[in-house]
Design a protein around this motif. Sequence first.
Motif, PDB file in Angstrom:
ATOM      1  N   GLY A   1      13.776  -1.030  -5.441  1.00 33.97           N
ATOM      2  CA  GLY A   1      12.802  -2.112  -5.345  1.00 33.97           C
ATOM      3  C   GLY A   1      11.411  -1.644  -5.018  1.00 33.97           C
ATOM      4  N   GLU A   2      11.160  -0.325  -5.132  1.00 38.83           N
ATOM      5  CA  GLU A   2       9.883   0.211  -4.678  1.00 38.83           C
ATOM      6  C   GLU A   2       8.777   0.022  -5.708  1.00 38.83           C
ATOM      7  OE1 GLU A   2      10.835   4.220  -3.796  1.00 38.83           O
ATOM      8  OE2 GLU A   2      12.172   3.694  -2.155  1.00 38.83           O
ATOM      9  N   GLY A   3       9.081   0.288  -6.996  1.00 40.22           N
ATOM     10  CA  GLY A   3       8.026   0.267  -7.995  1.00 40.22           C
ATOM     11  C   GLY A   3       7.259  -1.039  -8.007  1.00 40.22           C
ATOM     12  N   GLY A   4       7.994  -2.163  -8.050  1.00 40.72           N
ATOM     13  CA  GLY A   4       7.326  -3.448  -8.079  1.00 40.72           C
ATOM     14  C   GLY A   4       6.725  -3.848  -6.749  1.00 40.72           C
ATOM     15  N   ALA A   5       7.200  -3.253  -5.657  1.00 39.20           N
ATOM     16  CA  ALA A   5       6.734  -3.636  -4.328  1.00 39.20           C
ATOM     17  C   ALA A   5       5.373  -3.066  -4.006  1.00 39.20           C
ATOM     18  CB  ALA A   5       7.746  -3.173  -3.280  1.00 39.20           C
ATOM     19  N   HIS A   6       4.992  -1.985  -4.668  1.00 36.17           N
ATOM     20  CA  HIS A   6       3.777  -1.258  -4.320  1.00 36.17           C
ATOM     21  C   HIS A   6       2.547  -2.167  -4.262  1.00 36.17           C
ATOM     22  CE1 HIS A   6       0.796   1.999  -4.372  1.00 36.17           C
ATOM     23  NE2 HIS A   6       0.225   1.387  -5.382  1.00 36.17           N
ATOM     24  N   GLU A   7       2.242  -2.827  -5.369  1.00 43.08           N
ATOM     25  CA  GLU A   7       1.044  -3.657  -5.434  1.00 43.08           C
ATOM     26  C   GLU A   7       1.159  -4.865  -4.510  1.00 43.08           C
ATOM     27  OE1 GLU A   7      -1.718  -2.917  -6.777  1.00 43.08           O
ATOM     28  OE2 GLU A   7      -0.999  -1.078  -7.737  1.00 43.08           O
ATOM     29  N   GLY A   8       2.353  -5.420  -4.405  1.00 44.60           N
ATOM     30  CA  GLY A   8       2.533  -6.577  -3.538  1.00 44.60           C
ATOM     31  C   GLY A   8       2.285  -6.249  -2.077  1.00 44.60           C
ATOM     32  N   ILE A   9       2.769  -5.096  -1.630  1.00 41.99           N
ATOM     33  CA  ILE A   9       2.548  -4.690  -0.242  1.00 41.99           C
ATOM     34  C   ILE A   9       1.066  -4.483   0.031  1.00 41.99           C
ATOM     35  CG2 ILE A   9       2.930  -2.804   1.393  1.00 41.99           C
ATOM     36  CD1 ILE A   9       5.735  -2.503   0.180  1.00 41.99           C
ATOM     37  N   LEU A  10       0.379  -3.817  -0.895  1.00 37.42           N
ATOM     38  CA  LEU A  10      -1.061  -3.600  -0.709  1.00 37.42           C
ATOM     39  C   LEU A  10      -1.812  -4.930  -0.696  1.00 37.42           C
ATOM     40  CD1 LEU A  10      -1.705  -0.493  -3.000  1.00 37.42           C
ATOM     41  CD2 LEU A  10      -1.591  -0.552  -0.496  1.00 37.42           C
ATOM     42  N   ARG A  11      -1.424  -5.840  -1.564  1.00 38.95           N
ATOM     43  CA  ARG A  11      -2.093  -7.142  -1.620  1.00 38.95           C
ATOM     44  C   ARG A  11      -1.887  -7.914  -0.323  1.00 38.95           C
ATOM     45  NH1 ARG A  11       0.222  -8.684  -5.676  1.00 38.95           N
ATOM     46  NH2 ARG A  11       1.813 -10.058  -4.784  1.00 38.95           N
ATOM     47  N   ARG A  12      -0.657  -7.912   0.195  1.00 38.54           N
ATOM     48  CA  ARG A  12      -0.388  -8.644   1.435  1.00 38.54           C
ATOM     49  C   ARG A  12      -1.092  -7.981   2.627  1.00 38.54           C
ATOM     50  NH1 ARG A  12       4.448  -9.208  -1.335  1.00 38.54           N
ATOM     51  NH2 ARG A  12       5.407  -7.369  -0.371  1.00 38.54           N
ATOM     52  N   GLN A  13      -1.198  -6.652   2.598  1.00 42.58           N
ATOM     53  CA  GLN A  13      -1.927  -5.997   3.679  1.00 42.58           C
ATOM     54  C   GLN A  13      -3.379  -6.457   3.698  1.00 42.58           C
ATOM     55  OE1 GLN A  13      -2.956  -1.803   3.298  1.00 42.58           O
ATOM     56  NE2 GLN A  13      -2.520  -1.479   5.477  1.00 42.58           N
ATOM     57  N   ALA A  14      -4.010  -6.491   2.524  1.00 39.04           N
ATOM     58  CA  ALA A  14      -5.411  -6.915   2.456  1.00 39.04           C
ATOM     59  C   ALA A  14      -5.583  -8.354   2.926  1.00 39.04           C
ATOM     60  CB  ALA A  14      -5.923  -6.760   1.026  1.00 39.04           C
ATOM     61  N   GLN A  15      -4.566  -9.189   2.695  1.00 35.35           N
ATOM     62  CA  GLN A  15      -4.649 -10.592   3.094  1.00 35.35           C
ATOM     63  C   GLN A  15      -4.411 -10.795   4.586  1.00 35.35           C
ATOM     64  OE1 GLN A  15      -1.630 -12.247   0.548  1.00 35.35           O
ATOM     65  NE2 GLN A  15      -3.038 -12.591  -1.182  1.00 35.35           N
ATOM     66  N   ARG A  16      -3.571  -9.943   5.192  1.00 38.68           N
ATOM     67  CA  ARG A  16      -3.108 -10.202   6.555  1.00 38.68           C
ATOM     68  C   ARG A  16      -3.765  -9.345   7.632  1.00 38.68           C
ATOM     69  NH1 ARG A  16       3.338  -9.960   4.996  1.00 38.68           N
ATOM     70  NH2 ARG A  16       3.500 -12.005   3.991  1.00 38.68           N
ATOM     71  N   GLU A  17      -4.138  -8.114   7.276  1.00 38.07           N
ATOM     72  CA  GLU A  17      -4.643  -7.206   8.312  1.00 38.07           C
ATOM     73  C   GLU A  17      -6.144  -7.358   8.496  1.00 38.07           C
ATOM     74  OE1 GLU A  17      -3.305  -3.161   8.316  1.00 38.07           O
ATOM     75  OE2 GLU A  17      -1.330  -3.687   7.552  1.00 38.07           O
ATOM     76  N   SER A  18      -6.601  -6.895   9.633  1.00 36.98           N
ATOM     77  CA  SER A  18      -7.997  -7.105  10.013  1.00 36.98           C
ATOM     78  C   SER A  18      -8.947  -6.288   9.153  1.00 36.98           C
ATOM     79  CB  SER A  18      -8.200  -6.722  11.483  1.00 36.98           C
ATOM     80  OG  SER A  18      -8.333  -5.321  11.615  1.00 36.98           O
ATOM     81  N   ALA A  19     -10.203  -6.677   9.192  1.00 39.61           N
ATOM     82  CA  ALA A  19     -11.247  -5.955   8.478  1.00 39.61           C
ATOM     83  C   ALA A  19     -11.525  -4.589   9.110  1.00 39.61           C
ATOM     84  CB  ALA A  19     -12.531  -6.784   8.454  1.00 39.61           C
ATOM     85  N   ALA A  20     -10.939  -4.327  10.272  1.00 35.07           N
ATOM     86  CA  ALA A  20     -11.157  -3.050  10.951  1.00 35.07           C
ATOM     87  C   ALA A  20     -10.309  -1.924  10.366  1.00 35.07           C
ATOM     88  CB  ALA A  20     -10.852  -3.190  12.449  1.00 35.07           C
ATOM     89  N   ARG A  21      -9.379  -2.233   9.469  1.00 36.40           N
ATOM     90  CA  ARG A  21      -8.530  -1.171   8.936  1.00 36.40           C
ATOM     91  C   ARG A  21      -9.406  -0.146   8.198  1.00 36.40           C
ATOM     92  NH1 ARG A  21      -8.404  -5.360   5.504  1.00 36.40           N
ATOM     93  NH2 ARG A  21      -8.335  -4.939   3.237  1.00 36.40           N
TER      94      ARG A  21
END
Length: 538
Positions: free
Chosen positions: A24-44
């Motif tokens: 399940g990794e190939g398809g998860a790559h972009e989704g994980i990055l997208r959710r990180q950008a949506q959820r994590e702070s601007a300080a990353r």
Amino acid sequence: MAVTEPAPAVPPGARSREEQRATGEGGAHEGILRRQAQRESAARTYARSLPIVPVRARGLTIEGADGRRYLDCLSGAGTLALGHNHPVVLEAVRKVLDSGAPLHVLDLATPVKDAFVTELFATLPAELAADARIQFCGPAGTDAVEAALKLVRTATGRRGVLAFSGAYHGMTAGALDVSGGAEDVRVARLPYPRDYRCPFGVGGERGAELAARWTETVLDDPKSGIPDPAGMILEPVQGEGGVIPAPDSWLRRMRALTEARSIPLIADEIQTGVGRTGAFWAVDHAGVVPDVMVLSKAIGGSLPLAVVVYKAGLDAWEPGAHAGTFRGNQLAMAAGAATLAYVRENGLAERAGLLGARLIGRLQGLAAAHPCVGDVRGRGLMLGVELVDPEYGTGPGGGGPGTVGAAGSGTSGPGRYGSGLDGPRGAGPGLDGPRSAGPGTDGPGSGAAWATGPGTDDLSGLSGLTPPPDPELAAEVQRQCLDRGLIVELGGRHNAVVRLLPPLTLTDEQAEAVLDRFADALAAAERAHRSRPSGPSR
């Protein structure tokens, strides 16, 4: 040496689509990055410049969720002395887990802690280890810096602190106060010696001497506006400041100045420690024994751990004066003890020194061929390449090739700009040695190479000799490196220094692969840089 790595444009070891679908990794790559950008702070930070999703790692290599493999020369910002998931670290962690030992114990004594402290003290400068105390802090290095500042203020009854331009000591309030970007604080800021971009315009031993003289004058001038300090904090090699090694002679001078005035000397070895610079601790190069050492990163064997080690005479704290819920991380202590022992028993510090000198030599060769490389510097496997505007000084009045350092042994490539007085120095493998003698810091003839330019006491006409840093080019180099499967960090005053922090377990073959990919990325970044729209002259 032949490099067995595949062509750098395509990182090796991509997992098959069937394997990616199974996990399940190939398809998860972009989704994980997208959710990180949506959820994590601007300080990353790292997540912005390194858009990868690590799922497996071993040694120098990281594999992403997209199936690509990368050579990791970031190493957790210097944390991973043995690289990712080293067998001795994994075995140490498993042993604790399988034993049923408590994982959280505050500051209670345990066999795991006792073993860690014993191993740590075996690596310290002997004079310090013979009479040392240790304070376990919160898991981040910045908390250990806070503890060290609190300690010397308590012990001396004084409040002020001496720190240096370009320093980085952490992100909490007190640590930021003594870092280079501090604002509106009561910390005395002193000049840190630099060859490239020397604040006095001369570099070399003369520049270090002027920096030391300035510090001595400030300490002894009753009208300096600086009260008696509680301590002096310094990095033997400035990391975030741009990978700037302090000359050994200057470090010894700081030790003598502080000792004569009863000012505790704090050495921040958070990034330089555990063999990184070619000695177990960076102060070992100069034979300096500080009053306080601040340690974190590699001492935890990849897990969070931070301590302050200091001379017993400073132990004036009351119980609970510096505490923290997570100061007893048993897994980190076990992993740290295993890492310390492995580095010590296998001579990895010495190996880092030898391999680092070879890497610097190869990088200096790139500097000679690429005008955008302003300086190559570092110590051991803590290396920096400063990128500059390659068009600077090429027009009328730009000056001819520098005459300084053409056959020296400094950290930098051949001088190219103006008279060379504060440009790159030498082309040999020495790390911060004299410019006309062999490697080392205090050898004979250290001033001879400077005699080819204007007198070192004549500071007239020095402006404009060094090309300006180019952070956009540095960012492009980092992107091109990532495209070729190489992870590097940026740092320095203007974020224009490409930093290489490979694990101490780096093999000769891996080193060649890293350099090949970096060289290819540098050339590609130069081409992209030349094609970008020209803006106003800088």
